[in-house]
Write a protein that holds these residues in place. Structure first.
Motif, PDB file in Angstrom:
ATOM      1  N   PHE A 205       0.843  -1.186   0.000  1.00 23.56           N
ATOM      2  CA  PHE A 205       0.000   0.000   0.000  1.00 23.56           C
ATOM      3  C   PHE A 205       0.888   1.249   0.000  1.00 23.56           C
ATOM      4  O   PHE A 205       1.876   1.307   0.713  1.00 23.56           O
ATOM      5  CB  PHE A 205      -0.905  -0.009   1.228  1.00 23.56           C
ATOM      6  CG  PHE A 205      -2.018   0.999   1.163  1.00 23.56           C
ATOM      7  CD1 PHE A 205      -1.869   2.246   1.761  1.00 23.56           C
ATOM      8  CD2 PHE A 205      -3.186   0.715   0.494  1.00 23.56           C
ATOM      9  CE1 PHE A 205      -2.892   3.178   1.707  1.00 23.56           C
ATOM     10  CE2 PHE A 205      -4.206   1.635   0.431  1.00 23.56           C
ATOM     11  CZ  PHE A 205      -4.065   2.881   1.036  1.00 23.56           C
ATOM     12  N   SER A 247      -7.617   0.684  -6.654  1.00 23.36           N
ATOM     13  CA  SER A 247      -6.728  -0.453  -6.915  1.00 23.36           C
ATOM     14  C   SER A 247      -6.981  -0.914  -8.341  1.00 23.36           C
ATOM     15  O   SER A 247      -8.081  -1.344  -8.682  1.00 23.36           O
ATOM     16  CB  SER A 247      -7.005  -1.586  -5.925  1.00 23.36           C
ATOM     17  OG  SER A 247      -6.238  -2.710  -6.252  1.00 23.36           O
ATOM     18  N   THR A 249      -5.917  -3.313 -11.638  1.00 21.56           N
ATOM     19  CA  THR A 249      -5.238  -4.512 -12.127  1.00 21.56           C
ATOM     20  C   THR A 249      -5.403  -4.567 -13.635  1.00 21.56           C
ATOM     21  O   THR A 249      -6.509  -4.438 -14.164  1.00 21.56           O
ATOM     22  CB  THR A 249      -5.835  -5.779 -11.502  1.00 21.56           C
ATOM     23  OG1 THR A 249      -5.717  -5.696 -10.077  1.00 21.56           O
ATOM     24  CG2 THR A 249      -5.078  -7.019 -11.981  1.00 21.56           C
ATOM     25  N   SER A 254      -0.343  -4.660 -11.472  1.00 18.47           N
ATOM     26  CA  SER A 254      -1.317  -4.001 -10.613  1.00 18.47           C
ATOM     27  C   SER A 254      -0.668  -2.822  -9.911  1.00 18.47           C
ATOM     28  O   SER A 254       0.556  -2.778  -9.723  1.00 18.47           O
ATOM     29  CB  SER A 254      -1.898  -4.986  -9.593  1.00 18.47           C
ATOM     30  OG  SER A 254      -0.856  -5.547  -8.806  1.00 18.47           O
ATOM     31  N   PHE A 256      -1.803   1.307  -7.685  1.00 15.94           N
ATOM     32  CA  PHE A 256      -2.766   2.151  -6.997  1.00 15.94           C
ATOM     33  C   PHE A 256      -2.833   3.511  -7.687  1.00 15.94           C
ATOM     34  O   PHE A 256      -1.810   4.019  -8.189  1.00 15.94           O
ATOM     35  CB  PHE A 256      -2.372   2.331  -5.537  1.00 15.94           C
ATOM     36  CG  PHE A 256      -2.245   1.043  -4.781  1.00 15.94           C
ATOM     37  CD1 PHE A 256      -3.358   0.410  -4.280  1.00 15.94           C
ATOM     38  CD2 PHE A 256      -1.006   0.455  -4.585  1.00 15.94           C
ATOM     39  CE1 PHE A 256      -3.246  -0.784  -3.588  1.00 15.94           C
ATOM     40  CE2 PHE A 256      -0.879  -0.735  -3.899  1.00 15.94           C
ATOM     41  CZ  PHE A 256      -2.009  -1.359  -3.399  1.00 15.94           C
ATOM     42  N   LEU A 526      -6.365  -6.789  -1.389  1.00 10.89           N
ATOM     43  CA  LEU A 526      -5.110  -7.409  -1.807  1.00 10.89           C
ATOM     44  C   LEU A 526      -5.117  -8.902  -1.583  1.00 10.89           C
ATOM     45  O   LEU A 526      -4.333  -9.626  -2.191  1.00 10.89           O
ATOM     46  CB  LEU A 526      -3.934  -6.780  -1.047  1.00 10.89           C
ATOM     47  CG  LEU A 526      -3.540  -5.363  -1.468  1.00 10.89           C
ATOM     48  CD1 LEU A 526      -2.362  -4.904  -0.638  1.00 10.89           C
ATOM     49  CD2 LEU A 526      -3.183  -5.313  -2.935  1.00 10.89           C
TER      50      LEU A 526
END
Length: 741
Positions: A205, A247, A249, A254, A256, A526
């Motif tokens: 994070f 988030s 993907t 992936s 943020f 996650l």
């Protein structure tokens, strides 16, 4: 040999393979159907930002947007406090239809993956995939041999009837079946820990988030740079939390996205291993490759015909040849290997010895110790490889060996060697192997090699033993077998309940969960979908690696994977390395553990009565069976402890199970109460009811200490006597199961 390698496995598992093939063909339609139902924009036509903006306009409570492998876009939202999911048009953001996985395809998928048998079925499906791989490879080689070379595979086949049909269909379908079998075997091997699985952990994070006013999702720069064709998932931040993030993907990785600035804060590309795993899944299921799914489905549909024609060919060949060679016949074998094993570990060493002796030119017959013949007329060597079960007893495949040995007539030229397997930390290390060695000596047989004892499956000791035997028989034996334990995972203790201190029998119920990696803040998404542990059920075993210990200790699980925890019941043993270690744990502490499946200790399905019998910590898996009895089949528990005030394990839970009828009846026995009774006494008091349940087909499961189990067995023998049956008969029928220590 090649023909047997192809024919025998196919004959044995034909029904399972047909089931896998037909269900696989049905599932192969799903990607094509999903593709047909979806709206697929052209590459570069829609960005993720545009998609999200359009969707949010129609679904203000959007929580997540997902693009499936076949291109369909699904929005997960919350409207008036109620969750929902819709398939949407990415060009407009409007809903196409409610999204709900097909119950039919889910049932077909479960039948395909596990034959509707949970873990045991998944293991069986994996074995079937490996068998299909073997059949494809051996089938190709047979076709090459039959046609006269690889180039000849493209020419028309001669012959007619079933043999011609079998060959033509095999040539048409073999590449598709080979691909399905190879990818299926790979995924199954990963699931059961035989091959490493690359975890998708995602980036950590972000430490710095702007915390500013959220901007409209359609204006976020990082999302504008991602084309819909590369998009996989977008998880929205928690409402009214400026420190949370999007988030994202994609097919490449992936990361943020700051909800105020639109900046890509962190991005982690997918690992090569993860990309490879996804390709294996796509090549097996056709997800994302709908056209390949149709090809694989067409190939799978040939399996029923191949099975029927293959059985027909085998039957005709058998009628003409009279027999199918397998293991060397007892009457012709020059070397005999007898195996005593409880959990099949020793069989691996026996197979290695069998193969090495075969290479050395010996005709070898290998079987379990229970199959000891009256005599072996051509044999000059007898090898006995056996483990010891529990407190010096015979393992399952050797329980009848001593009785059969009394009728054994050993030839004067027969020489024997005994190899024992065990754990030197137990007081009766390899005791059964020692007993076997003495019994063979008492029959007057000559000893080829002094008995040796292998500690904790040592590959080095096994190899050294093979070198010694090779010198004695004048033929070098290169023995190399190392059964590796499954990889462990970190398990965190989340809760414990302690009993028995007042009666000097400290026993704890310990509940673990898979430990999350790292420390600090980890968003829940996650871990969505992460596969840390294989599925498990009550009655399976948790292997625990004690500190400074070289061998795992096993504890019966009282929980199933659906409970979300791993629960064991552990009594602290005097001087016990692992039990003492576990009793010192406090919530938050972690251990190393792994799952070992134990399908031989399960209650039967259906409405037949189940009689559960245990004492002390043995109540653990029995409680797990009761907990899972949601269909309220008749289930009766007999359990013994010391004091109802101190070590009545699971008392609140059992009370609730009685109320909701998951438990039909409970009989407890406390040895340090005024009544001073044991569980055997309670069974004897209820002998009429127990006998009537057995007459109705009841199954009996016993869990706990060895002394208790022996006493229970004697009482059950007495109860069964009027029925003219016994425990061994019930055991052979799968109606008397034990998990004792």
């Amino acid at each position: 040999m090649l023909r047997q390698l192809h024919g025998l496995p196919g004959l044995l598992v034909a029904l399972f393979l047909v089931t896998l093939a037909v269900t696989g063909a049905v599932l192969a339609l799903a990607p094509a159907m999903d593709r047909a139902a979806a709206v697929i924009p052209a590459a570069g036509e829609v960005s993720v930002a545009e998609l999200a903006g359009r969707v949010v306009a129609h679904y203000p409570g959007t929580e997540q947007i997902v693009r499936g492998p076949s291109g369909g876009v699904v929005v997960y939202y919350n409207r008036d406090g109620r969750p929902g999911a819709d398939l949407v048009n990415p060009l407009t953001g409007e809903g196409i239809a409610p999204y709900e996985p097909s119950a039919f395809f889910i049932w077909i998928r479960d039948l395909h993956r596990s034959f509707l048998l949970d873990d045991a079925g998944r293991g069986l499906a994996g074995v079937m995939a490996a068998v299909m791989l073997l059949l494809c490879i051996s089938g190709i080689l047979l076709l090459v041999r039959r046609t006269g070379g690889w180039k000849a595979l493209l020419r028309p086949f001669a012959g007619s009837g079933g043999k011609r049909i079998h060959s033509e269909l095999a040539r048409f379908a073999v590449l598709g079946l080979l691909l399905s079998a190879l990818t299926g075997s790979y995924m199954s091997a990963q699931r059961f820990g035989l091959l490493p699985e690359t975890p998708e952990t995602g980036p950590t994070f972000p430490a710095e988030v702007s915390g500013g006013k959220p901007a409209p999702v359609a204006t976020l720069g990082a999302l504008s740079e991602v084309d819909l064709s590369e998009f996989r998932e977008l998880v929205f931040p928690y409402p009214d939390d400026p420190q949370d993030v999007y988030s994202l993907t994609t097919s490449g990785g992936s990361g943020f996205v700051d909800q105020a600035t639109g900046e890509l804060l962190k991005y982690q590309p997918r690992s090569g291993g993860s990309v490879f795993q996804q390709w294996m899944i796509s090549l097996h299921t056709g997800e994302g490759l709908w056209w390949l799914g149709l090809i694989l489905g067409a190939a799978a549909l040939t399996v029923p015909v191949l099975s029927v024609t293959g059985i027909s060919i085998w039957w005709r060949r058998r009628r003409s040849s009279g027999q199918i060679p397998d293991n060397a016949d007892v009457s012709q074998a020059e070397a005999i290997i007898l195996v005593g094993s409880e959990g099949n570990t020793t069989r691996g060493f026996a197979r290695e010895l069998h193969g090495s002796l075969n290479k050395a030119g010996f005709r070898v017959h290998c079987s379990e110790m229970n199959a000891l013949a009256d005599h072996y007329p051509q044999a000059s060597l007898l090898f006995v490889l056996t483990s010891t079960y529990g407190d010096g007893d015979a393992p399952a495949s050797a329980r009848r060996f001593m009785a059969r040995l009394s009728d054994f007539r050993g030839e004067k030229t027969l020489k024997y060697a005994v190899l024992g397997f065990g754990d030197s930390q137990f007081p009766n290390f390899c005791q059964f192997a020692l007993d076997v060695d003495g019994a063979l000596a008492s029959k007057g047989l000559s000893q080829l090699q002094t008995i040796e004892l292998i500690d904790r499956c040592s590959a080095t000791q096994f190899s050294e033993w093979g070198d010694k035997v090779g010198e004695l028989i004048g033929t070098p034996l290169s023995l190399s077998h190392d059964p590796l334990p499954p990889p462990t995972v970190k398990l965190e203790l989340v809760e414990r309940a302690d009993y028995g201190l007042a009666v000097q029998a400290p026993t704890s119920i310990l509940r673990f969960r898979a430990a999350e990696p790292g420390r600090g803040r980890w968003p829940k998404f996650l871990f969505r979908g992460r596969k840390i542990l294989p599925p498990f059920d009550a009655g399976d075993l948790l292997g625990v690696m004690p500190p400074h210990g070289q061998a795992a200790r096993f504890y019966s699980l009282a929980s199933s994977a659906s409970d979300g925890i791993l629960e064991i019941c552990v009594r602290k043993q005097p001087g016990g390395l692992c039990s003492g270690y576990l009793h010192e744990l406090r919530p938050g502490d972690c251990i190393d553990g792994f799952i070992r499946h134990n399908p031989g200790f399960r209650p039967a399905t259906g409405n037949t009565p189940i009689i559960l019998i245990g004492a002390g910590a043995g109540i653990g898996p029995l409680t797990g069976f009761i907990r899972k009895n949601t269909e309220r089949h008749p289930m009766y528990l007999y359990w013994g402890g010391r004091s109802s005030q101190s070590d009545f394990l699971y008392q609140p839970e059992l009370g609730r199970y009685l109320e909701d009828h998951r438990l039909t009846a409970l009989n407890t026995a406390f040895s340090r109460s005024d009544e001073r009774v044991y569980v055997q006494d309670k069974l004897r008091q209820d002998q009429i009811a127990v006998r009537q349940m057995v007459e109705k087909g009841a199954q009996i499961l016993v869990c706990g200490g060895r002394d208790m189990a022996a006493g229970v067995m004697q009482v059950i023998e007495d109860i069964l006597e009027p029925l003219r049956t016994d425990v061994e008969t019930l055991r052979a029928e799968g109606r008397y199961l034990e998990d004792v220590y």
